[in-house]
Design an enzyme around this catalytic site. Structure first.
Site, short mmCIF file in Angstrom:
data_model
loop_
_atom_site.label_atom_id
_atom_site.label_comp_id
_atom_site.label_asym_id
_atom_site.label_seq_id
_atom_site.Cartn_x
_atom_site.Cartn_y
_atom_site.Cartn_z
N LYS A 110 29.69 61.76 47.27
CA LYS A 110 29.72 61.73 48.73
C LYS A 110 28.77 62.76 49.33
CE LYS A 110 34.16 59.51 49.28
NZ LYS A 110 35.56 59.60 49.66
N LYS A 189 27.21 48.88 44.81
CA LYS A 189 28.62 48.67 45.15
C LYS A 189 28.73 48.46 46.67
CE LYS A 189 32.40 51.42 46.32
NZ LYS A 189 33.49 52.04 46.60
N LYS A 192 31.16 50.93 52.88
CA LYS A 192 30.87 51.23 54.28
C LYS A 192 29.75 52.26 54.39
CE LYS A 192 35.75 50.93 54.90
NZ LYS A 192 36.51 51.89 54.09
P1 ADP Z 1 34.26 52.22 51.12
O1 ADP Z 1 33.51 52.54 49.85
O2 ADP Z 1 33.71 51.01 51.76
O3 ADP Z 1 34.34 53.41 52.06
P2 ADP Z 1 36.97 52.83 50.55
O4 ADP Z 1 36.54 54.01 49.74
O5 ADP Z 1 37.63 53.08 51.86
O6 ADP Z 1 35.73 51.86 50.73
O7 ADP Z 1 37.91 51.93 49.65
C1 ADP Z 1 39.12 51.32 50.01
C2 ADP Z 1 39.65 50.53 48.82
O8 ADP Z 1 38.76 49.43 48.56
C3 ADP Z 1 39.70 51.33 47.52
O9 ADP Z 1 40.86 50.97 46.76
C4 ADP Z 1 38.45 50.96 46.81
O10 ADP Z 1 38.56 51.08 45.42
C5 ADP Z 1 38.28 49.50 47.23
N1 ADP Z 1 36.87 49.14 47.26
C6 ADP Z 1 35.94 49.62 48.11
N2 ADP Z 1 34.74 49.07 47.87
C7 ADP Z 1 34.91 48.22 46.83
C8 ADP Z 1 34.03 47.36 46.10
N3 ADP Z 1 32.76 47.24 46.42
N4 ADP Z 1 34.55 46.63 45.10
C9 ADP Z 1 35.86 46.73 44.79
N5 ADP Z 1 36.74 47.53 45.42
C10 ADP Z 1 36.28 48.26 46.43
#
Ligand code: ADP
Ligand code: TRP
Length: 321
Positions: A110, A189, A192
């Site tokens: 991050k 991946k 957001k």
């Molecule tokens: P982001 O990376 O978009 O900020 P978060 O960290 O808020 O997403 O993740 C929320 C949930 O969604 C977590 O359990 C995370 O493992 C899952 N998640 C986020 N992005 C993915 C992805 N590309 N593939 C699978 N699971 C994901």
């Protein structure tokens, strides 16, 4: 079993969140005791502006409810409405070795993405452990990127129990292998923070535009292609029937099908998948009082469980009277 998970309101939810995490949350709620929350304390580590944070939290709540969260059965709340978890996080911090947190890859990732290297960001896994442990969770369904945080949670729980007696439940994670990492439109991946998402509820024509922009290699139409190395195919897997998928797989391997053709079909399937939920999402937008009431009820129920654990913890750690 008590199932617990949280999702950060750090932006609009996308199909990676849905297939990686929310889908599991929603399917587990019928047979189990679901505890799901909007992790706004965690979202504060990425420093959104106050208006935006409050709005995002409500948006995440509406998304969940529209997608099928059972508001009668499942406990659903905003993390900051149960502040006991922050006190508990402090207590856990006092027995969490620095080395355990220094090994966490998410902090470094991050910071590399541009987030401020604050103490909150560094201590993020301890707050996550507090979330999980204060509610005596048995199982934590998450995407693959959260695996390390659940391992840290287990380490902290064991350390606490060894120090103060068997009080905390040591949880397991649940990660669906097939959808562990949903790729974004640029092939990284979907996240957001990478600006490569397809949002669950963005307008249909934008979903179409984004899918048509998905990055592929430049294999000519006539040549055979490897489905396992293709971002379009990875998304197709999430929404196509097994028969249709194996059909596409054959077409990839035998050549003669262009990526554009597959993208067009992916647009149809993706829109069909989420279309039934769009109407519900619109209705909730017009009935925010209902959404706020669901969150307030959830906070009351979650708060009662949290206080019970915290009382025990305060007692054994020597805090309070
Ligand atoms: P982001 O990376 O978009 O900020 P978060 O960290 O808020 O997403 O993740 C929320 C949930 O969604 C977590 O359990 C995370 O493992 C899952 N998640 C986020 N992005 C993915 C992805 N590309 N593939 C699978 N699971 C994901
Ligand atoms: N760190 C999680 C994520 O980024 C969100 C989260 C916070 C969480 N607390 C949790 C997930 C507790 C599971 C359990 O996705």
């Amino acid at each position: 079993m008590r199932i617990l998970s949280g999702i950060q309101p750090s932006g609009k939810l996308h199909i990676g969140n849905y297939f990686g995490a929310m889908c599991q949350h929603l399917s587990l709620q019928a047979q189990n005791e679901g505890f799901y929350f909007i992790a706004d304390y965690h979202a504060l580590t990425s420093g959104p502006d106050p208006e935006q944070l409050r709005k995002n939290s409500l948006d995440v709540a509406m998304d969940y409810i529209a997608l099928g969260l059972d508001t009668e059965k499942t406990v659903f709340w905003r993390q900051s409405d149960v502040p006991e978890v922050v006190e508990f996080a402090w207590i856990l911090s006092c027995l969490t070795p620095m080395g355990l947190l220094q090994r966490c890859t998410s902090y470094k990732d991050k910071v590399a993405q541009g987030l401020s290297p604050t103490h909150g960001l560094f201590a993020y896994p301890v707050l996550q452990a507090a979330d999980i442990l204060i509610f005596n969770s048995d199982l934590v369904p998450v995407g693959a990127d959260q695996k390390q945080h659940i391992e840290v949670t287990r380490d902290i729980a064991v350390k606490f129990n060894n120090t103060y007696g068997d009080i905390l439940t040591v949880p397991e994670e649940s990660i669906l292998k097939s959808v562990a990492v949903v790729p974004g439109v640029d092939g990284r991946k979907m996240s957001k923070s990478y600006d490569n998402t397809i949002e669950i509820f963005e307008p249909e024509n934008q979903v179409k535009k984004k899918i048509m922009r998905i990055v592929t290699d430049s294999t000519p139409v006539e040549d055979p292609k490897d489905p396992d190395k293709c971002n379009i195919f990875a998304l197709l897997k999430l929404v196509a029937s097994p028969e249709e998928l194996s059909d596409w797989e054959n077409k990839y391997r035998s050549g003669g099908t262009g990526y554009g053709t597959v993208k067009k079909r992916l647009v149809e399937l993706m829109l069909d998948y989420f279309r039934p939920y769009r109407q519900k999402r619109k209705e909730l937008e017009d009935d925010q009082d209902f959404v706020k009431k669901v969150l307030a009820d959830g906070a009351r129920k979650a708060g009662a469980v949290a206080r019970e654990t915290l009382d025990k913890v305060r007692k054994v750690t020597g805090l309070g009277a």
